[in-house]
Design an enzyme around this catalytic site. Structure first.
Site, PDB file in Angstrom:
ATOM      1  N   ARG A   1      55.006   4.186  44.124  1.00 12.00           N
ATOM      2  CA  ARG A   1      54.067   4.308  45.248  1.00 12.00           C
ATOM      3  C   ARG A   1      52.646   4.563  44.736  1.00 12.00           C
ATOM      4  O   ARG A   1      51.941   5.437  45.214  1.00 12.00           O
ATOM      5  CB  ARG A   1      54.505   5.435  46.178  1.00 12.00           C
ATOM      6  CG  ARG A   1      54.031   5.224  47.599  1.00 12.00           C
ATOM      7  CD  ARG A   1      54.285   6.455  48.446  1.00 12.00           C
ATOM      8  NE  ARG A   1      53.810   6.229  49.794  1.00 12.00           N
ATOM      9  CZ  ARG A   1      53.679   7.169  50.708  1.00 12.00           C
ATOM     10  NH1 ARG A   1      54.007   8.410  50.430  1.00 12.00           N
ATOM     11  NH2 ARG A   1      53.235   6.892  51.907  1.00 12.00           N
TER      12      ARG A   1
ATOM     13  N   CYS B   1      60.922  17.598  51.383  1.00 11.42           N
ATOM     14  CA  CYS B   1      61.062  16.182  51.703  1.00 11.42           C
ATOM     15  C   CYS B   1      60.886  15.446  50.392  1.00 11.42           C
ATOM     16  O   CYS B   1      60.140  15.886  49.527  1.00 11.42           O
ATOM     17  CB  CYS B   1      59.958  15.793  52.693  1.00 11.42           C
ATOM     18  SG  CYS B   1      59.879  14.024  53.049  1.00 11.42           S
TER      19      CYS B   1
ATOM     20  N   ASP C   1      50.468  15.059  58.980  1.00  9.65           N
ATOM     21  CA  ASP C   1      51.119  14.491  57.787  1.00  9.65           C
ATOM     22  C   ASP C   1      50.068  13.988  56.793  1.00  9.65           C
ATOM     23  O   ASP C   1      48.902  14.394  56.828  1.00  9.65           O
ATOM     24  CB  ASP C   1      52.107  13.390  58.223  1.00  9.65           C
ATOM     25  CG  ASP C   1      53.308  13.272  57.288  1.00  9.65           C
ATOM     26  OD1 ASP C   1      53.144  12.675  56.207  1.00  9.65           O
ATOM     27  OD2 ASP C   1      54.393  13.783  57.617  1.00  9.65           O
ATOM     28  N   ASP C   2      50.472  13.118  55.940  1.00  7.79           N
ATOM     29  CA  ASP C   2      49.665  12.579  54.838  1.00  7.79           C
ATOM     30  C   ASP C   2      48.332  11.993  55.324  1.00  7.79           C
ATOM     31  O   ASP C   2      48.264  11.413  56.400  1.00  7.79           O
ATOM     32  CB  ASP C   2      50.514  11.462  54.191  1.00  7.79           C
ATOM     33  CG  ASP C   2      49.985  11.042  52.843  1.00  7.79           C
ATOM     34  OD1 ASP C   2      48.941  11.551  52.416  1.00  7.79           O
ATOM     35  OD2 ASP C   2      50.654  10.197  52.209  1.00  7.79           O
TER      36      ASP C   2
ATOM     37  N   ASP D   1      64.056   9.200  55.626  1.00 10.41           N
ATOM     38  CA  ASP D   1      62.963   8.459  56.254  1.00 10.41           C
ATOM     39  C   ASP D   1      63.505   7.482  57.292  1.00 10.41           C
ATOM     40  O   ASP D   1      62.748   6.884  58.042  1.00 10.41           O
ATOM     41  CB  ASP D   1      62.167   7.665  55.203  1.00 10.41           C
ATOM     42  CG  ASP D   1      61.159   8.561  54.490  1.00 10.41           C
ATOM     43  OD1 ASP D   1      60.926   9.685  54.959  1.00 10.41           O
ATOM     44  OD2 ASP D   1      60.604   8.115  53.459  1.00 10.41           O
TER      45      ASP D   1
ATOM     46  N   LYS E   1      55.047  20.815  55.041  1.00 14.20           N
ATOM     47  CA  LYS E   1      56.018  19.795  54.629  1.00 14.20           C
ATOM     48  C   LYS E   1      55.669  19.409  53.196  1.00 14.20           C
ATOM     49  O   LYS E   1      54.602  18.859  52.936  1.00 14.20           O
ATOM     50  CB  LYS E   1      55.911  18.588  55.566  1.00 14.20           C
ATOM     51  CG  LYS E   1      56.790  17.402  55.164  1.00 14.20           C
ATOM     52  CD  LYS E   1      56.669  16.298  56.217  1.00 14.20           C
ATOM     53  CE  LYS E   1      57.352  15.005  55.804  1.00 14.20           C
ATOM     54  NZ  LYS E   1      57.091  13.920  56.770  1.00 14.20           N
ATOM     55  N   TRP E   2      56.562  19.716  52.289  1.00 14.87           N
ATOM     56  CA  TRP E   2      56.340  19.498  50.839  1.00 14.87           C
ATOM     57  C   TRP E   2      57.099  18.253  50.437  1.00 14.87           C
ATOM     58  O   TRP E   2      58.319  18.265  50.372  1.00 14.87           O
ATOM     59  CB  TRP E   2      56.864  20.723  50.095  1.00 14.87           C
ATOM     60  CG  TRP E   2      56.807  20.703  48.606  1.00 14.87           C
ATOM     61  CD1 TRP E   2      57.096  19.664  47.769  1.00 14.87           C
ATOM     62  CD2 TRP E   2      56.477  21.801  47.756  1.00 14.87           C
ATOM     63  NE1 TRP E   2      56.960  20.047  46.467  1.00 14.87           N
ATOM     64  CE2 TRP E   2      56.585  21.358  46.424  1.00 14.87           C
ATOM     65  CE3 TRP E   2      56.104  23.131  47.977  1.00 14.87           C
ATOM     66  CZ2 TRP E   2      56.339  22.188  45.332  1.00 14.87           C
ATOM     67  CZ3 TRP E   2      55.868  23.948  46.888  1.00 14.87           C
ATOM     68  CH2 TRP E   2      55.974  23.478  45.585  1.00 14.87           C
ATOM     69  N   ASP E   3      56.344  17.211  50.151  1.00 18.75           N
ATOM     70  CA  ASP E   3      56.952  15.916  49.860  1.00 18.75           C
ATOM     71  C   ASP E   3      57.010  15.676  48.350  1.00 18.75           C
ATOM     72  O   ASP E   3      56.358  16.374  47.561  1.00 18.75           O
ATOM     73  CB  ASP E   3      56.115  14.829  50.543  1.00 18.75           C
ATOM     74  CG  ASP E   3      56.953  13.633  50.959  1.00 18.75           C
ATOM     75  OD1 ASP E   3      58.031  13.430  50.390  1.00 18.75           O
ATOM     76  OD2 ASP E   3      56.504  12.888  51.847  1.00 18.75           O
ATOM     77  N   MET E   4      57.756  14.670  47.928  1.00 15.56           N
ATOM     78  CA  MET E   4      57.898  14.317  46.509  1.00 15.56           C
ATOM     79  C   MET E   4      58.440  12.899  46.485  1.00 15.56           C
ATOM     80  O   MET E   4      59.614  12.697  46.738  1.00 15.56           O
ATOM     81  CB  MET E   4      58.885  15.307  45.891  1.00 15.56           C
ATOM     82  CG  MET E   4      58.930  15.382  44.396  1.00 15.56           C
ATOM     83  SD  MET E   4      59.673  13.942  43.636  1.00 15.56           S
ATOM     84  CE  MET E   4      59.701  14.439  41.959  1.00 15.56           C
ATOM     85  N   ASN E   5      57.560  11.937  46.244  1.00 12.81           N
ATOM     86  CA  ASN E   5      57.920  10.559  46.587  1.00 12.81           C
ATOM     87  C   ASN E   5      58.267   9.600  45.458  1.00 12.81           C
ATOM     88  O   ASN E   5      58.228   8.391  45.658  1.00 12.81           O
ATOM     89  CB  ASN E   5      56.807   9.950  47.442  1.00 12.81           C
ATOM     90  CG  ASN E   5      56.931  10.395  48.890  1.00 12.81           C
ATOM     91  OD1 ASN E   5      58.021  10.380  49.445  1.00 12.81           O
ATOM     92  ND2 ASN E   5      55.837  10.817  49.484  1.00 12.81           N
TER      93      ASN E   5
END
Ligand code: GLA
Length: 732
Positions: free
Chosen positions: A442, A525, A365-366, A547, A475-479
């Site tokens: 964030r 995500c 992950d990140d 989450d 895993k393509w995130d967008m926060n």
């Protein structure tokens, strides 16, 4: 399935075994809706349903004295002539007028379905669907409007969208362009929406419709956790098992609006499309604007049936590529185990234990790139941090592969931290308004994906990391939500296009990566489920549901999500206790019993659990490997709602009805009550099934139900909060 054009009456009838959709050229050349519902017989002329009576306040012209659009049903209404309802679109012409009136010109009917340029959409082979394109023109605005209708053979579904072309040279501006409008002849419906916020996504909410408007929307640049772009209208007596309902699902991932407007003459108008707020799209000569697609499904057999239509349609006609209808790998993600504090060694240790348990895919992950040691820095610098990955992504991926595990990693390509090399080099690449402060989310800003050079740059960076490394998953995130939406690259005339162009930029990056790496499984995500929509599923066939991984909360989230989205699309993992979000300590059994109904995986370090639990985990993985095809692609039924009772239950049944799996969850134990019965669904009434060593007929299980006490011998008791069981039923 067929589409009939009755030339003399000027009417179209789209039908399959289950539904009929009838419309015709109206009194003044506009398209009028005549019927949508359960299949009815084909008739040459249905215009008797058009009202030429009542007391219209205004009429279009003297010849049509008793005809007003307001009293009738429109296919794609405009505002400003005789319809006073909410319009589906609006065009501003060069002289400032916002009146339009489109009249029928011609149409085309053909087998199959065409794609929409740059946008996600359902697809169909020639024997799976038929499409009708109707051209309408407005000579004054010099515009052509094409309305698209696809009817599927096997599903009670109509997919729709619209296309605008400006044929003149004066220039026009589209200030609203929705994807769908459905006018119905009465208002005896309830509205069902799926709302929430971060960590409590897609919770069903129902309210009665009447005159006036009920609507939901997103203005966050993403479809959002707050309101999902999927709504249902249902008859008040419709429940999971019986009754009429119509679903509206938007195949789009940005700002949207969905509304139901009850007029004062019984008409109910349902609308869905790109949110017109902040939308303004100039069209010069020859230019085209095409709306995203909205998918309308109908049932007369209850909400479970409606959901199964969407599950099947999206699994078979929306998800594409290598992972379409493929059981998903069981994964272990290191996020909740290490957050950003890891070395290659710690990762290998977690991965090796995961392998021992039977996990198939390890996800980093990140935290692997740039100066990313906390969430203040590094986003945008998609280059491996040599301290954490001494031999780069490829080096780690190979080591993990050597253990017998596939490998994947996390990205958040749409974002940048102000503390990053990318931002220092290109401060103008973010969405921001000159002279104004940019809001942070964030500690990060949003890249201006409406600009091709920005998307190109991110693509190149990611390409370098992925290419040459054995990567199986991303895993393509967008926060964060979009704010101060303004592009430093666009003129004042174009700022109203940026929200949509941003989404097109996201889709284009997905398309390019998928094309370059067709075998990679993408999971979308967005702080969990902030962008869980049908648009995303076209690119990423699964999405991290939330989450919030607390098993009890997850029952509600997954239950709510199942109304509009397939089980296999729901990213669901067993995570560590106490739960990171809720502090609750659920048993490893209940955590798995919930996570099975999705993609399944672990969000923890398996070195950290007891030996006893580890043995249980091995059994869970074995179970999921054996049954995932059935769970992920079987027919899903919601049996008992956690929103209405102190229990929850759902089940899946294989297509041939040979096997089924039931999940039962006690949300809250009640003293001095009997265990009761749970009635199953979808089985063959005449067949004998084996469950927990005993035999039952299908009709017995479905009509009498299973007594929950028969699970007591397995240690299950409803007098214990959060107890749960999952049981397999096989035909004898
Ligand atoms: C988001 C995601 C999490 C995790 C973190 C990493 O919050 O939803 O699953 O990937 O980002 O920063």
């Amino acid at each position: 399935m067929n589409i009939i054009w009755n030339k003399t009456s000027g009417q179209f009838h789209l039908y399959n075994d289950r539904i009929s959709y009838i419309m015709g050229v109206g009194v003044t050349g506009e398209l009028t809706n005549l019927y949508f519902g359960k299949r009815i017989h084909e008739k040459e002329d249905m215009s008797y349903v058009v009202f030429k009576m009542g007391m219209p306040n205004v009429v279009v012209d003297a010849d049509t004295e008793t005809y007003s659009m307001e009293l009738n049903r429109q296919e794609y209404p405009s505002f400003g002539t005789t319809d006073f309802g909410t319009q589906a679109f609006e065009i501003e012409t060069a002289n400032g007028s916002r009146i339009s009136s489109f009249v029928y010109k011609n149409h085309r009917i053909y087998p199959g379905k065409k794609g929409i340029d740059g946008l996600p959409a359902t697809y169909a082979a020639d024997d799976e669907a038929m499409t009708l394109e109707v051209d309408l023109t407005d000579e004054v605005a010099q515009m052509t409007l094409t309305l698209f209708y696809t009817i599927f053979d096997k599903y009670p579904v109509i997919a729709r969208h619209a296309r605008f072309v400006h044929n003149g040279n004066a220039g026009v501006r589209l200030t609203k362009a929705l994807s769908i409008c459905l006018d119905l002849p009465d208002q005896d419906y309830e509205w069902m929406q799926f709302s929430g916020a971060w960590a409590r996504e897609r919770i069903p909410e129902v309210r009665k419709l009447g005159t006036g408007t009920v609507s939901i929307e997103s203005k966050r640049g993403v479809s959002s956790a707050n309101q999902n772009p999927f709504v249902i209208i249902k008859r008040p007596n419709t429940d999971e098992f019986a009754g009429e309902a119509i679903g509206f699902s938007f195949v789009y991932s940005g700002n949207f609006i969905a509304a139901a407007e009850g007029g004062n003459h019984d008409r109910l108008r349902v609308l869905m499309g790109i949110n017109p707020d902040r939308f303004s799209w100039p069209l010069s000569e020859g230019e085209t604007f095409e709306t995203p697609e909205a998918v309308m499904a109908m049932t007369d057999s209850g909400l479970n049936d409606l959901s199964r239509t969407y599950h099947r349609l999206y699994n078979n006609n929306l998800v594409r590529g290598r992972w379409k209808n493929e059981p998903r790998p069981i994964l272990n993600n290191n996020w909740e185990a290490t957050f950003m504090d890891f070395t290659e060694e710690t990762i290998l240790k977690i991965a090796s234990k995961a392998k021992e348990a039977g996990v198939e895919l390890f996800v980093l992950d990140d935290g692997w790139f740039g100066d990313r040691n906390d969430d203040f820095a590094g986003l945008g610098d998609w280059i491996e941090n040599p301290k954490k990955l001494p031999q780069g992504m490829a080096g780690l991926a190979r080591k993990i592969n050597a253990m017998g595990l596939k490998f994947g990693f996390w990205i958040e390509p749409e974002m940048v931290n102000p503390d990053s090399n990318l931002y220092r080099r290109h401060p103008d690449w973010v969405l921001s308004v000159p002279g104004r402060k940019s809001s942070l989310g964030r500690h990060q800003l949003v890249l201006d994906f409406s600009r091709k050079e920005v998307v190109d740059h991110i693509y190149d960076m990611l390409y370098k990391v992925i290419n040459g490394a054995p990567i199986s998953y991303i895993k393509w995130d967008m926060n964060r939500s979009l704010t101060e939406v303004f592009s430093l690259d666009a003129g004042p005339n174009e700022q109203g296009t940026i929200y949509h162009r941003y989404v097109l930029g996201v889709y284009s990056l997905y398309s390019r990566l998928i094309e370059a790496f067709p075998d990679i499984l993408f999971e979308s995500c967005s702080s969990g489920g902030n962008r869980f929509d049908a648009g995303m599923l076209y690119y990423a066939p699964q999405a991290w549901c939330s989450d919030n991984t607390d098993a009890i909360d997850r029952i509600r989230i997954q239950y709510g999500t199942s109304y509009g989205y397939p089980i296999v699309s729901m990213g669901s993992h067993v995570s560590a206790v106490p739960n990171q979000q809720t502090g609750r300590r659920e048993s490893i059994r209940t955590r798995a019993n919930v996570a099975y109904f999705g993609t399944f995986g672990y969000e923890l370090d398996l070195n950290e659990i007891s030996e006893e639990e580890f043995e249980e985990v091995k059994g869970q993985i074995e179970f999921m490997k054996k049954y995932r095809k059935l769970i992920q692609f079987g027919d899903f039924y919601r049996l008992r709602s956690p929103f209405e009772t102190d229990q929850a239950a759902w089940m899946v049944v294989s297509e041939d009805k040979n096997s089924a799996i039931v999940g039962f969850y006690c949300m809250r134990s009640n003293v001095n009550t009997l265990p009761g019965f749970l009635r199953l669904m979808g089985l063959d009434p005449d067949r004998l099934y084996r469950m927990e060593g005993d035999e039952y007929y299908g009709d017995e299980l479905m009509n009498m139900g299973i007594t929950l006490s028969c699970f007591y011998k397995k240690g299950f008791t409803i007098s214990e909060d959060h107890a749960s069981f999952v049981t397999v039923i096989e035909a004898v």
